[in-house]
Design a protein around this motif. Structure first.
Motif, PDB file in Angstrom:
ATOM      1  N   GLN A 104       0.863  -1.181   0.000  1.00 40.45           N
ATOM      2  CA  GLN A 104       0.000   0.000   0.000  1.00 40.45           C
ATOM      3  C   GLN A 104       0.898   1.230   0.000  1.00 40.45           C
ATOM      4  O   GLN A 104       1.765   1.377   0.864  1.00 40.45           O
ATOM      5  CB  GLN A 104      -0.888   0.009   1.252  1.00 40.45           C
ATOM      6  N   LEU A 105       0.693   2.136  -0.974  1.00 39.75           N
ATOM      7  CA  LEU A 105       1.452   3.380  -1.049  1.00 39.75           C
ATOM      8  C   LEU A 105       0.584   4.537  -0.576  1.00 39.75           C
ATOM      9  O   LEU A 105      -0.630   4.546  -0.803  1.00 39.75           O
ATOM     10  CB  LEU A 105       1.906   3.654  -2.486  1.00 39.75           C
ATOM     11  N   ALA A 106       1.203   5.505   0.045  1.00 35.52           N
ATOM     12  CA  ALA A 106       0.524   6.742   0.450  1.00 35.52           C
ATOM     13  C   ALA A 106       1.015   7.847  -0.473  1.00 35.52           C
ATOM     14  O   ALA A 106       2.194   8.218  -0.430  1.00 35.52           O
ATOM     15  CB  ALA A 106       0.828   7.064   1.905  1.00 35.52           C
ATOM     16  N   VAL A 107       0.122   8.367  -1.335  1.00 32.12           N
ATOM     17  CA  VAL A 107       0.472   9.386  -2.322  1.00 32.12           C
ATOM     18  C   VAL A 107      -0.375  10.615  -2.060  1.00 32.12           C
ATOM     19  O   VAL A 107      -1.599  10.537  -1.974  1.00 32.12           O
ATOM     20  CB  VAL A 107       0.198   8.889  -3.763  1.00 32.12           C
ATOM     21  N   THR A 108       0.278  11.777  -1.953  1.00 35.99           N
ATOM     22  CA  THR A 108      -0.432  13.034  -1.758  1.00 35.99           C
ATOM     23  C   THR A 108       0.068  14.045  -2.769  1.00 35.99           C
ATOM     24  O   THR A 108       1.267  14.281  -2.811  1.00 35.99           O
ATOM     25  CB  THR A 108      -0.198  13.586  -0.335  1.00 35.99           C
ATOM     26  N   PRO A 109      -0.801  14.669  -3.563  1.00 32.95           N
ATOM     27  CA  PRO A 109      -2.178  14.278  -3.842  1.00 32.95           C
ATOM     28  C   PRO A 109      -2.206  12.962  -4.605  1.00 32.95           C
ATOM     29  O   PRO A 109      -1.162  12.426  -4.966  1.00 32.95           O
ATOM     30  CB  PRO A 109      -2.711  15.424  -4.699  1.00 32.95           C
ATOM     31  N   GLY A 110      -3.395  12.436  -4.864  1.00 38.51           N
ATOM     32  CA  GLY A 110      -3.540  11.137  -5.491  1.00 38.51           C
ATOM     33  C   GLY A 110      -2.841  11.023  -6.839  1.00 38.51           C
ATOM     34  O   GLY A 110      -2.498  12.024  -7.471  1.00 38.51           O
ATOM     35  N   LEU A 111      -2.650   9.795  -7.267  1.00 39.42           N
ATOM     36  CA  LEU A 111      -1.986   9.510  -8.533  1.00 39.42           C
ATOM     37  C   LEU A 111      -2.753  10.152  -9.681  1.00 39.42           C
ATOM     38  O   LEU A 111      -3.961   9.979  -9.804  1.00 39.42           O
ATOM     39  CB  LEU A 111      -1.893   7.999  -8.725  1.00 39.42           C
ATOM     40  N   GLN A 112      -2.049  10.887 -10.514  1.00 39.61           N
ATOM     41  CA  GLN A 112      -2.655  11.633 -11.614  1.00 39.61           C
ATOM     42  C   GLN A 112      -2.792  10.759 -12.856  1.00 39.61           C
ATOM     43  O   GLN A 112      -1.991   9.844 -13.071  1.00 39.61           O
ATOM     44  CB  GLN A 112      -1.806  12.863 -11.951  1.00 39.61           C
ATOM     45  N   PRO A 113      -3.803  11.046 -13.699  1.00 45.15           N
ATOM     46  CA  PRO A 113      -3.967  10.277 -14.933  1.00 45.15           C
ATOM     47  C   PRO A 113      -2.710  10.369 -15.802  1.00 45.15           C
ATOM     48  O   PRO A 113      -2.120  11.437 -15.943  1.00 45.15           O
ATOM     49  CB  PRO A 113      -5.149  10.958 -15.627  1.00 45.15           C
ATOM     50  N   GLY A 114      -2.306   9.243 -16.356  1.00 47.89           N
ATOM     51  CA  GLY A 114      -1.119   9.195 -17.202  1.00 47.89           C
ATOM     52  C   GLY A 114       0.169   8.940 -16.447  1.00 47.89           C
ATOM     53  O   GLY A 114       1.180   8.604 -17.048  1.00 47.89           O
ATOM     54  N   ASP A 122      13.545  -5.426  -3.987  1.00 47.65           N
ATOM     55  CA  ASP A 122      14.881  -6.019  -3.892  1.00 47.65           C
ATOM     56  C   ASP A 122      15.753  -5.613  -5.081  1.00 47.65           C
ATOM     57  O   ASP A 122      16.498  -6.406  -5.648  1.00 47.65           O
ATOM     58  CB  ASP A 122      14.794  -7.545  -3.776  1.00 47.65           C
ATOM     59  N   GLY A 123      15.626  -4.343  -5.480  1.00 46.69           N
ATOM     60  CA  GLY A 123      16.446  -3.783  -6.543  1.00 46.69           C
ATOM     61  C   GLY A 123      15.926  -4.011  -7.945  1.00 46.69           C
ATOM     62  O   GLY A 123      16.452  -3.444  -8.894  1.00 46.69           O
ATOM     63  N   GLU A 124      14.909  -4.825  -8.115  1.00 43.38           N
ATOM     64  CA  GLU A 124      14.350  -5.128  -9.434  1.00 43.38           C
ATOM     65  C   GLU A 124      13.193  -4.176  -9.736  1.00 43.38           C
ATOM     66  O   GLU A 124      12.193  -4.165  -9.016  1.00 43.38           O
ATOM     67  CB  GLU A 124      13.826  -6.567  -9.485  1.00 43.38           C
ATOM     68  N   PRO A 125      13.290  -3.367 -10.817  1.00 39.82           N
ATOM     69  CA  PRO A 125      12.188  -2.454 -11.131  1.00 39.82           C
ATOM     70  C   PRO A 125      11.020  -3.189 -11.779  1.00 39.82           C
ATOM     71  O   PRO A 125      11.198  -4.147 -12.528  1.00 39.82           O
ATOM     72  CB  PRO A 125      12.828  -1.478 -12.122  1.00 39.82           C
ATOM     73  N   ARG A 126       9.803  -2.728 -11.455  1.00 38.01           N
ATOM     74  CA  ARG A 126       8.598  -3.254 -12.094  1.00 38.01           C
ATOM     75  C   ARG A 126       7.511  -2.195 -12.045  1.00 38.01           C
ATOM     76  O   ARG A 126       7.386  -1.479 -11.052  1.00 38.01           O
ATOM     77  CB  ARG A 126       8.148  -4.566 -11.466  1.00 38.01           C
ATOM     78  N   LEU A 127       6.771  -2.079 -13.124  1.00 39.00           N
ATOM     79  CA  LEU A 127       5.645  -1.150 -13.173  1.00 39.00           C
ATOM     80  C   LEU A 127       4.433  -1.836 -12.566  1.00 39.00           C
ATOM     81  O   LEU A 127       4.164  -3.007 -12.834  1.00 39.00           O
ATOM     82  CB  LEU A 127       5.344  -0.726 -14.612  1.00 39.00           C
ATOM     83  N   VAL A 128       3.711  -1.099 -11.731  1.00 37.90           N
ATOM     84  CA  VAL A 128       2.503  -1.633 -11.095  1.00 37.90           C
ATOM     85  C   VAL A 128       1.353  -0.688 -11.389  1.00 37.90           C
ATOM     86  O   VAL A 128       1.556   0.458 -11.793  1.00 37.90           O
ATOM     87  CB  VAL A 128       2.703  -1.802  -9.567  1.00 37.90           C
ATOM     88  N   SER A 129       0.150  -1.174 -11.182  1.00 37.32           N
ATOM     89  CA  SER A 129      -1.022  -0.336 -11.441  1.00 37.32           C
ATOM     90  C   SER A 129      -1.572   0.190 -10.123  1.00 37.32           C
ATOM     91  O   SER A 129      -1.973  -0.578  -9.257  1.00 37.32           O
ATOM     92  CB  SER A 129      -2.090  -1.131 -12.186  1.00 37.32           C
ATOM     93  N   GLY A 130      -1.550   1.490  -9.963  1.00 40.03           N
ATOM     94  CA  GLY A 130      -2.144   2.117  -8.794  1.00 40.03           C
ATOM     95  C   GLY A 130      -1.263   2.113  -7.571  1.00 40.03           C
ATOM     96  O   GLY A 130      -0.095   1.738  -7.606  1.00 40.03           O
ATOM     97  N   SER A 131      -1.885   2.526  -6.453  1.00 42.92           N
ATOM     98  CA  SER A 131      -1.135   2.660  -5.208  1.00 42.92           C
ATOM     99  C   SER A 131      -1.368   1.496  -4.261  1.00 42.92           C
ATOM    100  O   SER A 131      -0.884   1.489  -3.136  1.00 42.92           O
ATOM    101  CB  SER A 131      -1.495   3.972  -4.524  1.00 42.92           C
ATOM    102  N   SER A 132      -2.132   0.483  -4.701  1.00 38.22           N
ATOM    103  CA  SER A 132      -2.356  -0.711  -3.903  1.00 38.22           C
ATOM    104  C   SER A 132      -2.219  -1.910  -4.835  1.00 38.22           C
ATOM    105  O   SER A 132      -2.922  -2.001  -5.840  1.00 38.22           O
ATOM    106  CB  SER A 132      -3.754  -0.660  -3.283  1.00 38.22           C
ATOM    107  N   PHE A 133      -1.314  -2.834  -4.504  1.00 33.31           N
ATOM    108  CA  PHE A 133      -1.036  -3.946  -5.407  1.00 33.31           C
ATOM    109  C   PHE A 133      -0.399  -5.083  -4.625  1.00 33.31           C
ATOM    110  O   PHE A 133      -0.101  -4.939  -3.437  1.00 33.31           O
ATOM    111  CB  PHE A 133      -0.115  -3.503  -6.556  1.00 33.31           C
TER     112      PHE A 133
END
Length: 174
Positions: A104-114, A122-133
């Motif tokens: 769970q991520l805490a983002v202020t203000p919320g995640l913007q479109p786009g 553990d050092g490995e980058p990965r794209l996730v959808s949204g602030s909860s995954f």
């Protein structure tokens, strides 16, 4: 800390048109003093002119289609105030998660479109959808997680502090 010298200096700066001279001296204990009265060994302070600003107001009496595009281009760029990994918390120990980590991520203000969230697990980058995954295949041991938000062009907008956490698994002795 004695705040009287600070207030005195602020008063001197605010009322420089009323005061002819200001003085500064250091006493035997090394404390700096300011006054409008001379003391033995005091030096005269040359105070600068007060800063002034003139505010001009413009009234628009007509509105055109070009006005709306002008205001869009002059708007300040968007900025996130904060980003943090809320769960798992830093130095938290998680028990028996069966290989699935809920984040769970805490983002202020919320995640913007786009905008996208990129997580370093553990050092490995990965794209996730949204602030909860969820992240699969997380087994016992010490793990690190950090998140960042990137805009449509891939420019980094904000990055969280890294969180170190621990995963423990109960064992069954035969």
């Amino acid at each position: 800390m004695d705040k009287r010298p600070i207030f005195l200096l602020a008063g001197l700066l605010a009322a420089d048109s009323l005061l002819a001279d200001a003085y500064k001296w250091v006493d035997s204990e090394g404390v700096v003093h300011y006054s409008d009265r001379p003391e033995p060994g005091a030096e005269v302070i040359d105070l600068p002119e007060a800063n002034t600003t003139t505010v001009r107001r413009y009234n628009r009496t007509t509105s055109t289609a070009d006005d709306s595009t002008d205001s869009d281009t002059t708007a300040a760029p968007f900025r996130y105030e904060s980003l943090a990994v809320a769960s798992p918390a830093a130095e938290e120990t998680l028990w028996n998660i069966e290989g699935v980590l809920s984040v769970q991520l805490a983002v202020t203000p919320g995640l913007q479109p786009g905008h996208q969230v990129r997580v370093y697990f553990d050092g490995e980058p990965r794209l996730v959808s949204g602030s909860s995954f969820q992240i699969e295949e997380v087994y016992r041991g010490v793990h690190n997680i950090q998140a960042e938000i990137i805009d449509e062009t891939g420019k980094l907008m904000i990055r969280s502090q890294p969180n170190r956490f621990y995963v423990q698994q109960n064992t069954v002795n035969f």
